[in-house]
Scaffold this motif. Structure first.
Motif, PDB file in Angstrom:
ATOM      1  N   LEU A  27       0.825  -1.206   0.000  1.00 46.91           N
ATOM      2  CA  LEU A  27       0.000   0.000   0.000  1.00 46.91           C
ATOM      3  C   LEU A  27       0.861   1.260   0.000  1.00 46.91           C
ATOM      4  O   LEU A  27       0.582   2.218  -0.735  1.00 46.91           O
ATOM      5  N   ASP A  28       1.932   1.253   0.810  1.00 41.94           N
ATOM      6  CA  ASP A  28       2.838   2.397   0.852  1.00 41.94           C
ATOM      7  C   ASP A  28       3.502   2.611  -0.506  1.00 41.94           C
ATOM      8  O   ASP A  28       3.620   3.744  -0.981  1.00 41.94           O
ATOM      9  N   SER A  29       3.933   1.519  -1.123  1.00 43.17           N
ATOM     10  CA  SER A  29       4.557   1.611  -2.452  1.00 43.17           C
ATOM     11  C   SER A  29       3.566   2.135  -3.483  1.00 43.17           C
ATOM     12  O   SER A  29       3.920   2.961  -4.335  1.00 43.17           O
ATOM     13  N   PHE A  30       2.342   1.662  -3.410  1.00 40.69           N
ATOM     14  CA  PHE A  30       1.317   2.112  -4.354  1.00 40.69           C
ATOM     15  C   PHE A  30       1.058   3.604  -4.198  1.00 40.69           C
ATOM     16  O   PHE A  30       0.983   4.343  -5.185  1.00 40.69           O
ATOM     17  N   LYS A  31       0.951   4.069  -2.958  1.00 40.03           N
ATOM     18  CA  LYS A  31       0.733   5.501  -2.711  1.00 40.03           C
ATOM     19  C   LYS A  31       1.903   6.319  -3.228  1.00 40.03           C
ATOM     20  O   LYS A  31       1.717   7.398  -3.803  1.00 40.03           O
ATOM     21  N   SER A  32       3.098   5.810  -3.028  1.00 41.67           N
ATOM     22  CA  SER A  32       4.288   6.504  -3.520  1.00 41.67           C
ATOM     23  C   SER A  32       4.273   6.575  -5.050  1.00 41.67           C
ATOM     24  O   SER A  32       4.580   7.623  -5.636  1.00 41.67           O
ATOM     25  N   LEU A  33       3.921   5.470  -5.683  1.00 40.00           N
ATOM     26  CA  LEU A  33       3.836   5.455  -7.149  1.00 40.00           C
ATOM     27  C   LEU A  33       2.759   6.417  -7.657  1.00 40.00           C
ATOM     28  O   LEU A  33       2.954   7.099  -8.667  1.00 40.00           O
ATOM     29  N   GLN A  34       1.633   6.474  -6.955  1.00 39.40           N
ATOM     30  CA  GLN A  34       0.580   7.409  -7.332  1.00 39.40           C
ATOM     31  C   GLN A  34       1.080   8.846  -7.256  1.00 39.40           C
ATOM     32  O   GLN A  34       0.818   9.655  -8.159  1.00 39.40           O
ATOM     33  N   ALA A  35       1.802   9.163  -6.199  1.00 36.83           N
ATOM     34  CA  ALA A  35       2.330  10.521  -6.037  1.00 36.83           C
ATOM     35  C   ALA A  35       3.345  10.839  -7.131  1.00 36.83           C
ATOM     36  O   ALA A  35       3.335  11.932  -7.707  1.00 36.83           O
ATOM     37  N   MET A  36       4.220   9.873  -7.440  1.00 38.63           N
ATOM     38  CA  MET A  36       5.202  10.091  -8.507  1.00 38.63           C
ATOM     39  C   MET A  36       4.515  10.271  -9.852  1.00 38.63           C
ATOM     40  O   MET A  36       4.916  11.110 -10.663  1.00 38.63           O
ATOM     41  N   TYR A  37       3.479   9.451 -10.106  1.00 40.45           N
ATOM     42  CA  TYR A  37       2.739   9.564 -11.360  1.00 40.45           C
ATOM     43  C   TYR A  37       2.122  10.956 -11.491  1.00 40.45           C
ATOM     44  O   TYR A  37       2.219  11.595 -12.544  1.00 40.45           O
ATOM     45  N   GLU A  38       1.493  11.425 -10.423  1.00 38.50           N
ATOM     46  CA  GLU A  38       0.834  12.738 -10.471  1.00 38.50           C
ATOM     47  C   GLU A  38       1.857  13.850 -10.694  1.00 38.50           C
ATOM     48  O   GLU A  38       1.622  14.764 -11.492  1.00 38.50           O
ATOM     49  N   LYS A  39       2.983  13.756 -10.002  1.00 41.27           N
ATOM     50  CA  LYS A  39       4.028  14.772 -10.192  1.00 41.27           C
ATOM     51  C   LYS A  39       4.543  14.745 -11.630  1.00 41.27           C
ATOM     52  O   LYS A  39       4.711  15.794 -12.256  1.00 41.27           O
ATOM     53  N   THR A  40       4.787  13.552 -12.146  1.00 38.35           N
ATOM     54  CA  THR A  40       5.268  13.419 -13.524  1.00 38.35           C
ATOM     55  C   THR A  40       4.226  13.939 -14.513  1.00 38.35           C
ATOM     56  O   THR A  40       4.572  14.608 -15.496  1.00 38.35           O
ATOM     57  N   ARG A  41       2.951  13.651 -14.255  1.00 35.20           N
ATOM     58  CA  ARG A  41       1.889  14.130 -15.138  1.00 35.20           C
ATOM     59  C   ARG A  41       1.868  15.657 -15.165  1.00 35.20           C
ATOM     60  O   ARG A  41       1.779  16.276 -16.233  1.00 35.20           O
ATOM     61  N   GLN A  42       1.997  16.268 -13.997  1.00 35.81           N
ATOM     62  CA  GLN A  42       2.001  17.732 -13.932  1.00 35.81           C
ATOM     63  C   GLN A  42       3.226  18.314 -14.628  1.00 35.81           C
ATOM     64  O   GLN A  42       3.119  19.308 -15.357  1.00 35.81           O
ATOM     65  N   GLU A  43       4.386  17.680 -14.413  1.00 33.94           N
ATOM     66  CA  GLU A  43       5.606  18.158 -15.070  1.00 33.94           C
ATOM     67  C   GLU A  43       5.498  18.017 -16.585  1.00 33.94           C
ATOM     68  O   GLU A  43       5.920  18.906 -17.338  1.00 33.94           O
ATOM     69  N   ASN A  44       4.942  16.910 -17.042  1.00 36.56           N
ATOM     70  CA  ASN A  44       4.769  16.700 -18.488  1.00 36.56           C
ATOM     71  C   ASN A  44       3.819  17.737 -19.084  1.00 36.56           C
ATOM     72  O   ASN A  44       4.045  18.234 -20.191  1.00 36.56           O
ATOM     73  N   GLN A  45       2.771  18.063 -18.348  1.00 35.03           N
ATOM     74  CA  GLN A  45       1.830  19.075 -18.832  1.00 35.03           C
ATOM     75  C   GLN A  45       2.515  20.436 -18.921  1.00 35.03           C
ATOM     76  O   GLN A  45       2.337  21.168 -19.896  1.00 35.03           O
ATOM     77  N   ALA A  46       3.307  20.765 -17.901  1.00 35.33           N
ATOM     78  CA  ALA A  46       4.035  22.033 -17.925  1.00 35.33           C
ATOM     79  C   ALA A  46       5.013  22.074 -19.090  1.00 35.33           C
ATOM     80  O   ALA A  46       5.140  23.097 -19.787  1.00 35.33           O
TER      81      ALA A  46
END
Length: 78
Positions: A27-46
């Motif tokens: 669960l901790d790993s999944f939450k971490s991956l979700q956070a990384m995905y969201e950050k990467t998505r925002q960076e890609n959009q920028a």
């Protein structure tokens, strides 16, 4: 309770604890991956927005170069 039953119960309790520990780690790993995905998505959009702005600047500069080239060619014919 016999010794064998005690050993089996102890083994089962360890298995349950190990399972809970592994589940929490997943669960901790999944939450971490979700956070990384969201950050990467925002960076890609920028970055995509930045590329769009740069592309517009390049198009504008290209038009200016073409206009300047046409002006130079006209002046050269004079």
């Amino acid at each position: 309770m016999t010794e064998t039953e005690k050993l089996l119960l102890s083994a089962l309790e360890r298995l349950q604890n190990d399972s809970k520990t592994q589940q929490q780690a997943l669960l901790d790993s999944f939450k971490s991956l979700q956070a990384m995905y969201e950050k990467t998505r925002q960076e890609n959009q920028a970055l995509a927005n930045h590329c769009t702005r740069l592309n517009r600047q390049v198009e504008g500069l290209s038009k200016q170069v073409n206009d300047l080239s046409n002006t130079v060619n006209r002046l050269a014919r004079l």
